[in-house]
Design a protein around this motif. Structure first.
Motif, short mmCIF file in Angstrom:
data_model
loop_
_atom_site.label_atom_id
_atom_site.label_comp_id
_atom_site.label_asym_id
_atom_site.label_seq_id
_atom_site.Cartn_x
_atom_site.Cartn_y
_atom_site.Cartn_z
N LEU A 220 70.01 -36.48 -0.13
CA LEU A 220 68.87 -36.66 0.76
C LEU A 220 68.05 -37.87 0.34
O LEU A 220 67.66 -38.71 1.16
N GLU A 221 67.81 -37.99 -0.97
CA GLU A 221 67.04 -39.13 -1.47
C GLU A 221 67.80 -40.44 -1.26
O GLU A 221 67.21 -41.45 -0.85
N GLU A 222 69.11 -40.44 -1.53
CA GLU A 222 69.88 -41.68 -1.44
C GLU A 222 70.00 -42.16 0.00
O GLU A 222 69.83 -43.35 0.28
N VAL A 223 70.30 -41.26 0.92
CA VAL A 223 70.40 -41.66 2.33
C VAL A 223 69.04 -42.16 2.82
O VAL A 223 68.96 -43.13 3.58
N GLY A 224 67.98 -41.50 2.35
CA GLY A 224 66.64 -41.92 2.77
C GLY A 224 66.28 -43.32 2.33
O GLY A 224 65.41 -43.96 2.93
N LYS A 225 66.94 -43.83 1.28
CA LYS A 225 66.65 -45.18 0.79
C LYS A 225 67.14 -46.27 1.73
O LYS A 225 66.71 -47.42 1.64
N HIS A 226 68.07 -45.92 2.61
CA HIS A 226 68.79 -46.95 3.35
C HIS A 226 68.46 -46.90 4.84
O HIS A 226 69.34 -46.96 5.70
N ALA A 227 67.17 -46.81 5.14
CA ALA A 227 66.72 -46.83 6.52
C ALA A 227 67.17 -48.13 7.19
O ALA A 227 67.12 -49.21 6.60
N GLY A 228 67.62 -47.99 8.42
CA GLY A 228 68.07 -49.17 9.17
C GLY A 228 69.48 -49.60 8.87
O GLY A 228 69.98 -50.54 9.49
N LYS A 229 70.15 -48.94 7.94
CA LYS A 229 71.53 -49.27 7.58
C LYS A 229 72.47 -48.14 8.02
O LYS A 229 72.10 -46.97 8.02
N ARG A 230 73.66 -48.54 8.36
CA ARG A 230 74.70 -47.54 8.63
C ARG A 230 75.19 -47.00 7.28
O ARG A 230 75.53 -47.76 6.38
N LEU A 243 79.90 -30.44 2.77
CA LEU A 243 79.82 -30.68 4.21
C LEU A 243 78.55 -30.07 4.79
O LEU A 243 77.88 -30.67 5.63
N HIS A 244 78.22 -28.87 4.33
CA HIS A 244 76.97 -28.22 4.74
C HIS A 244 75.78 -29.11 4.37
O HIS A 244 74.87 -29.33 5.18
N THR A 245 75.79 -29.62 3.14
CA THR A 245 74.72 -30.49 2.67
C THR A 245 74.59 -31.73 3.54
O THR A 245 73.49 -32.13 3.94
N LEU A 246 75.71 -32.36 3.85
CA LEU A 246 75.66 -33.59 4.64
C LEU A 246 75.16 -33.32 6.05
O LEU A 246 74.48 -34.17 6.65
N GLY A 247 75.50 -32.16 6.61
CA GLY A 247 74.95 -31.80 7.91
C GLY A 247 73.43 -31.70 7.85
O GLY A 247 72.72 -32.20 8.75
N GLU A 248 72.91 -31.08 6.79
CA GLU A 248 71.46 -30.97 6.65
C GLU A 248 70.81 -32.32 6.39
O GLU A 248 69.73 -32.63 6.92
N VAL A 249 71.46 -33.16 5.56
CA VAL A 249 70.92 -34.49 5.27
C VAL A 249 70.84 -35.32 6.54
O VAL A 249 69.85 -36.03 6.78
N ALA A 250 71.87 -35.23 7.38
CA ALA A 250 71.85 -35.98 8.64
C ALA A 250 70.66 -35.55 9.50
O ALA A 250 69.93 -36.40 10.04
N GLN A 251 70.43 -34.25 9.60
CA GLN A 251 69.34 -33.76 10.42
C GLN A 251 67.98 -34.17 9.85
O GLN A 251 67.08 -34.60 10.59
N GLU A 252 67.84 -34.08 8.54
CA GLU A 252 66.53 -34.34 7.93
C GLU A 252 66.21 -35.83 7.88
O GLU A 252 65.04 -36.19 7.72
N THR A 253 67.21 -36.68 7.98
CA THR A 253 66.96 -38.13 7.98
C THR A 253 67.02 -38.72 9.38
O THR A 253 66.97 -39.94 9.54
N GLY A 254 67.13 -37.85 10.39
CA GLY A 254 67.14 -38.31 11.77
C GLY A 254 68.38 -39.08 12.17
O GLY A 254 68.32 -39.95 13.05
N ARG A 255 69.50 -38.74 11.57
CA ARG A 255 70.75 -39.43 11.88
C ARG A 255 71.71 -38.50 12.62
O ARG A 255 71.74 -37.30 12.37
N GLN A 256 72.51 -39.07 13.51
CA GLN A 256 73.60 -38.36 14.15
C GLN A 256 74.80 -38.37 13.20
O GLN A 256 75.05 -39.38 12.52
N LEU A 257 75.54 -37.27 13.17
CA LEU A 257 76.67 -37.15 12.25
C LEU A 257 77.97 -37.45 12.97
O LEU A 257 78.24 -36.90 14.05
#
Length: 549
Positions: A220-230, A243-257
């Motif tokens: 969650l922290e690492e993905v959040g560092k890269h706003a504006g990047k794929r 996989l469960h974690t990545l689904g939650e990370v996508a939702q919490e960072t406003g990204r489509q999975l």
């Protein structure tokens, strides 16, 4: 020394695969004339078996005693524990036992192999499910691992109780599943454990393996560092918790999975069919993902081990519907499996050349192992207090070290064995009592053959030394062709000299030898090989083709 090794009035252990190596786990327990198999895995091939994808343990020992085998119990669904099932379960002809998630993956494998109606598969539905297989009373003991429904086995026999750990770790926040508690494990130890047969993979790790809950926070922290990047995350497809974690990370960072990889699609489907990933977000297809703003997509892809046909490798080569550009980010939420370093490095270098940023578990808390470090091993020793420790699931250095660790932690005895060693667990003092020949088989095309057979041996020689062919016509005039020899610049001269050498060698044959096809063949073979060695420094394989009749 015994010769038959029928387990009469004793409890035996025999690894056919997975001891003194990592992967290809196949373990046998023998009791009162009967055998139980635990796991039936395979491993993936490397350069030592050119042209081969899958490697299996040689099951000849138990195939010859199939009428004494009562069943196969599968601890969990990793390929190194179930991958050989569709290739051998039908021939062994005994029931399989597995928990629901594992059973679902096995069922699909059997269906693909056309064996679904030929193999009896028992699904053990309940946590701590108990069942009988021949003289063995078995209970599944849920433990955390890097896949759903990782299990140890409690195997009760007339000679004592065995705790077979399978692959495991201790995890206070496993994300998926509810592992057996310390109190429950201590209670098993209080009832008495004769032997613990235990995973050795991470014995050199001085720290606990870490929690999936910590990986959630790290991702969650690492993905959040890269706003504006794929952002692309590559992980093991089988790790349902990740996989469960990545689904939650996508939702919490406003990204489509977006999911890239057939094995990921399959695991997600099986997990949801078995009650996992219930709140997993709806995924978007490749075209939709590429149409989103770069900071609004999270890609989950296979290929973190450098597999050439996997999604990440194709993306690195810019040969996939999904694409990354300079400044985009790839998170390696996985560890390097030993032997894959070169292929992983090749993928990472291609990504780096294109300016893509990479983050591994060395830089950020984005992966933890599914195997126990030393503190976890020591904890389980303390809780179970076995009389004897049998290390498995590791190279010899791992197993020897775990044997030393067990003795240092007041386990009375440790038996370090390897594939093919017959170990008596009870009665009397535990130890090796004999040895059988163990080996490997490979899937070569559509055929299972010995790993040390002529076809694989010849293929290695061809790769190393090349090939020279000489075809003789009815007048014994040769035509020579070299393949894979370093002769580009002087190739015509080599051909001319090699053909002359063959003619001269045949011409020196006298009497009956001059008309003997075997003598002619040998003379030609030696002549052309000596010529090739003289010109190239190689000792190539030779093929002599004589005229028919």
């Amino acid at each position: 020394m015994k010769k038959d090794f029928t387990p009469e009035k004793e409890l035996l252990f025999l690894a056919l695969g997975g001891s003194a190596e990592i992967g290809m786990n196949v373990n046998l327990y023998g009791c009162n004339g009967r055998w139980l198999m635990v796991d039936l895995g395979m491993t993936f091939s490397g350069e030592q078996y050119p042209g081969v994808d899958l490697v299996f343990a040689d099951l000849e020992f138990i195939e010859e005693r199939a009428e004494q085998l009562d069943g196969i119990v599968l601890t969990h669904a990793h390929e190194d524990h179930i991958g050989a099932v569709p290739y051998f379960a039908g021939e062994l002809g005994v029931p399989l036992y597995a928990t629901p998630f594992t059973a679902d993956l096995i069922r699909r494998k059997l269906q693909e192999a056309g064996l679904a109606d030929q193999v009896e598969l028992h699904v053990i539905e309940d946590d701590h499910g108990a069942f009988e297989v021949g003289p063995f009373s078995i209970e599944y003991i849920p433990l955390a691992h890097s896949i759903a429904e990782g299990n140890a086995l409690v195997i009760d026999t007339p000679y004592g109780r065995v705790f077979h750990t399978g692959d495991w770790k201790l995890d206070a926040e496993p994300i998926i599943g509810e592992p057996t508690t310390e109190e429950e494990l201590r209670a098993i130890g209080d009832d008495g454990v004769l032997a613990m047969v235990c995973d050795s993979t991470n014995v050199f790790n001085p720290e606990p393996s870490g929690s999936e809950g910590a990986v959630y926070k790290g991702l969650l922290e690492e993905v959040g560092k890269h706003a504006g990047k794929r952002v692309l995350v590559t992980t093991f497809a089988s790790n349902v918790a990740r996989l469960h974690t990545l689904g939650e990370v996508a939702q919490e960072t406003g990204r489509q999975l977006c999911v890239a990889g057939r094995s990921l699609d399959r695991i997600i489907e099986v997990a949801q069919d078995n009650g996992y990933l219930e709140n997993f977000p709806k995924t978007v297809d490749f075209d939709t993902a590429m149409g989103l703003p770069r900071g609004e997509v999270l890609i989950m892809a296979t290929g973190g081990q450098g597999e050439p046909r996997a999604a990440l490798s194709r993306i690195a080569e810019d040969n996939h519907p999904l694409s990354l550009t300079s400044g985009d980010v790839v998170l390696f939420s996985s560890r390097n499996i030993p032997g894959n370093e070169i292929s992983i490095g090749a993928v990472q270098n291609r990504l780096s050349e294109r300016g893509i940023v990479m983050v591994t578990d060395r830089q950020s808390m984005i992966h933890v192992s599914g195997h126990p470090g030393r503190p976890e091993l020591e904890a389980l020793y303390d809780w179970l207090r076995p009389e004897v420790l049998v290390p498995v699931h590791g190279e010899m250095r791992h197993m020897q070290e775990q044997g030393r660790l067990a003795l240092a932690n007041n386990i009375p005895s440790a038996v370090v064995q390897k594939n093919g060693d017959i170990v008596r667990l009870a009665p009397d003092a535990p130890g090796k009592i004999g040895e059988i020949e163990s080996g490997r088989l490979v899937l070569d095309g559509d055929i299972i053959v010995p790993a040390d057979g002529e076809a694989i041996t010849m293929r290695r020689r061809l790769a190393r030394e090349g090939l020279v062919i000489a075809v003789l016509d009815k007048d014994l005039n040769p035509q020579v062709e070299g393949i894979g020899l370093p002769l580009d610049e002087d190739y015509p001269e080599f051909i001319e000299e090699a053909e002359d050498d063959i003619r001269n060698a045949i011409g020196r044959l006298k009497g009956k030898a001059a008309g003997d096809p075997a003598e002619i063949h040998e003379a030609a073979r030696l002549a052309v090989r000596r010529a090739a060695t003289r010109w190239s420094g190689k000792r190539p394989q030779t093929k002599i083709i004589l005229p028919k009749g």
